[in-house]
Design an enzyme around this catalytic site. Structure first.
Site, PDB file in Angstrom:
ATOM      1  N   HIS A  11       0.823  -1.222   0.000  1.00 32.27           N
ATOM      2  CA  HIS A  11       0.000   0.000   0.000  1.00 32.27           C
ATOM      3  C   HIS A  11       0.852   1.265   0.000  1.00 32.27           C
ATOM      4  O   HIS A  11       0.343   2.359  -0.279  1.00 32.27           O
ATOM      5  CB  HIS A  11      -0.990  -0.007   1.169  1.00 32.27           C
ATOM      6  CG  HIS A  11      -0.396   0.306   2.512  1.00 32.27           C
ATOM      7  ND1 HIS A  11      -0.069  -0.669   3.426  1.00 32.27           N
ATOM      8  CD2 HIS A  11      -0.095   1.492   3.105  1.00 32.27           C
ATOM      9  CE1 HIS A  11       0.402  -0.095   4.527  1.00 32.27           C
ATOM     10  NE2 HIS A  11       0.403   1.222   4.356  1.00 32.27           N
ATOM     11  N   ASP A  13       0.243  -7.661   1.626  1.00 30.14           N
ATOM     12  CA  ASP A  13       0.634  -6.244   1.647  1.00 30.14           C
ATOM     13  C   ASP A  13       2.153  -6.089   1.666  1.00 30.14           C
ATOM     14  O   ASP A  13       2.694  -5.241   2.373  1.00 30.14           O
ATOM     15  CB  ASP A  13       0.018  -5.524   2.846  1.00 30.14           C
ATOM     16  CG  ASP A  13       0.066  -3.999   2.690  1.00 30.14           C
ATOM     17  OD1 ASP A  13       0.213  -3.536   1.537  1.00 30.14           O
ATOM     18  OD2 ASP A  13      -0.034  -3.291   3.703  1.00 30.14           O
ATOM     19  N   SER A  67       4.661   2.557   7.837  1.00 31.71           N
ATOM     20  CA  SER A  67       4.286   1.399   7.031  1.00 31.71           C
ATOM     21  C   SER A  67       5.439   0.939   6.155  1.00 31.71           C
ATOM     22  O   SER A  67       6.056   1.735   5.454  1.00 31.71           O
ATOM     23  CB  SER A  67       3.088   1.734   6.141  1.00 31.71           C
ATOM     24  OG  SER A  67       1.912   1.867   6.894  1.00 31.71           O
TER      25      SER A  67
END
Length: 513
Positions: A119, A149, A223
């Protein structure tokens, strides 16, 4: 006492008092130094050797103005005002605009391979890795896996890069110290420390959820960054947080290396993932289903369908089987099977321990390869991103075992009507009315009474009862006969195989009491 004796006594007392004072003067500070708190052991040396391998991932994407959401309002004078102004620069113009985003990543190979989240780089037109010394390198996407992911990038460094290695996340215990390094809110090289708060978390992010939960501060921009153990090994990839404010509240999630390492290896080697495929649909074994099948516990994965053209179409595994072990791994719940199959080697022959007709047996199966878009839709009935071992809808399935529904008094005769079911023959008119596929056979459910035991299990008009207690149903009368037989045998619930109009199967256990 003589005068001389009195004098000697006074001198002795004075000397002892002096010694005591001297002893206190010398020992007092020593005791204070020993009791002085020094705080927990520093992680400075550990962090210093790892920061160079952690990078900031900057991406940009050209989008049309109407595709963009509203710009967040940042209070005047906020320390992040400059960051957000830059983040949404050129906002006011018309036509195509460039959207910038920031995330984290880490180097796993001195030759320039970098791991981050999918992402972070998804739909990016340009990707840039920014290193701790301020140098920047353009990055290209090697491969990505939305289901976990994870993504792998490649840069071309002028000299070998500082890299980190993977550790074994399976060795991490709840309470073990961990350290996160990343790029929160664009503040690169940020270090935070916490503990493993939980393991095996399922946050419904994907079919293979098995997250490490940590209270190490993880914010937007972290992230894709690494979560280290105290040996400096990566044991997780920071991916998500739970936060009503958008900032850390001490609940962060990382993809464990036990899942990520194989995915990353495949992305690096092939540019894609190559997962094993069993070709079955499964659902959880609830307490009610376990009781209806005579199982001692609700562990395992219940096979609710066999995919046509799949690896086990020839019958090694059958609808109604409960899988207890797969390739030596215990299957406590249905998601354990999903992960175990996906992590297995394509083409491998593995042993599967299952329960069929109340007896445990072992079969050998050869795995196929899970494709992102199978040739058939696989009769998919869930929101999972593939037709692999998915979880059919379990509307109304009990969470605490068989509970009396109030529709049938204990000891009273039982019938479909008592359970809230109106049944009919599955003829051509019924198939046309409910758009039921020709491949579906059984007894039609024409109506379900609101609030009944059948309604609580999620049964609806237009579905078909295929089996009751593993016996094929041909007529509505036969359904009633079997239900009454089960009741007379003292069974608390009836185990039914239900088909929806498209032919997708699931199992329910309807209370008979």
């Amino acid at each position: 006492m003589t005068a001389n004796a009195s004098t000697r006594s006074k001198r002795l007392m004075t000397g002892l008092l002096g010694m005591a004072l001297a002893f206190g003067a010398t020992m007092g500070p020593v005791r204070m130094a020993e009791a002085q708190p020094t705080g927990p052991e520093s992680v400075a040396n550990l962090a210093e050797g790892l920061i160079g391998a952690v990078v900031n991932i900057a991406t940009s994407q050209n989008v049309k103005e109407e595709e963009r959401g509203p710009m967040p309002q940042v209070p005047e004078g906020s320390p992040f005002q400059e960051f957000f102004d830059d983040f949404y620069k050129n906002r006011e113009g018309g036509g195509n605009q460039k959207v910038n985003s920031l995330g984290s990543g880490f180097v796993i190979d001195p030759n320039g391979f970098i791991v981050t989240n999918n992402h972070v780089i998804e739909n990016a037109d340009d990707i840039e890795a920014i290193f701790s010394d301020g140098s920047k390198l353009k990055a290209k996407l090697v491969g990505t896996d939305p289901k976990t992911d994870l993504s792998v990038l490649k840069v071309e460094p002028p000299k070998p890069l500082t890299a980190v290695k993977f550790g074994d996340s399976r060795k991490m215990r709840i309470g073990d110290w961990v350290m996160a390094i990343g790029n929160p809110f664009g503040l690169g090289g940020s270090v935070s420390v916490g503990i493993v708060s939980a393991r095996g978390r399922n946050i419904n992010a994907g079919p293979y959820d098995n997250f490490i939960q940590t209270d190490a501060a993880i914010n937007k921009g972290n992230s894709g960054g690494p979560l280290f153990n105290m040996d400096g090994e990566v044991i997780g990839i920071n991916t998500a947080i739970i936060s009503p404010s958008g900032g850390s509240i001490g609940i962060g999630f990382a993809v464990p290396t036990e899942l990520a390492e194989n995915v990353i290896r495949q992305l690096k080697e092939f540019g894609e993932t190559r997962r094993g495929w069993l070709g079955v649909r499964i659902q959880p074994v609830t307490d009610a289903v376990a009781a209806s099948l005579g199982l001692k516990s609700n562990k395992g994965a219940l096979v609710s369908g066999i995919i046509k053209g799949g690896p086990v179409e020839n019958g090694q595994i059958q609808t109604g089987d409960v899988i207890l072990r797969f390739d030596g791994k215990d299957i406590s719940e249905s998601r354990d099977l999903v992960r175990s199959v996906a992590e297995s080697t394509v083409g491998a022959e593995v042993e599967v321990v299952l329960v069929r007709d109340g007896k445990e047996q072992t079969v050998k199966v050869k795995l196929g390869r899970l494709e992102d878009e199978p040739a058939e839709a696989e009769g998919e009935v869930t929101e999972a991103p593939s037709g692999e071992e998915t979880l059919p809808p379990q509307a109304g399935e009990p969470q605490q075992g068989d509970q009396p529904s109030g529709e049938a008094a204990p000891g009273a005769p039982v019938s479909p009507e008592k359970l809230g079911l109106s049944l009919g023959a599955l003829d051509d008119a019924a198939r046309q009315k409910f758009s039921i596929a020709e491949s579906v056979e059984g007894v039609l459910i024409t109506d379900v009474k609101a609030g009944s035991a059948a309604a609580e299990k999620g049964l609806v008009a237009g579905e078909v009862i295929v089996e009751v207690a593993q016996e094929f149903m041909e007529t509505p009368d036969r359904v009633g006969e079997v239900l009454q037989r089960l009741k007379s045998e003292g069974r608390r619930s009836a185990h039914m195989m239900i088909a929806n109009p498209a032919g997708d199967l699931r199992f329910v256990a309807i209370p008979l009491e």
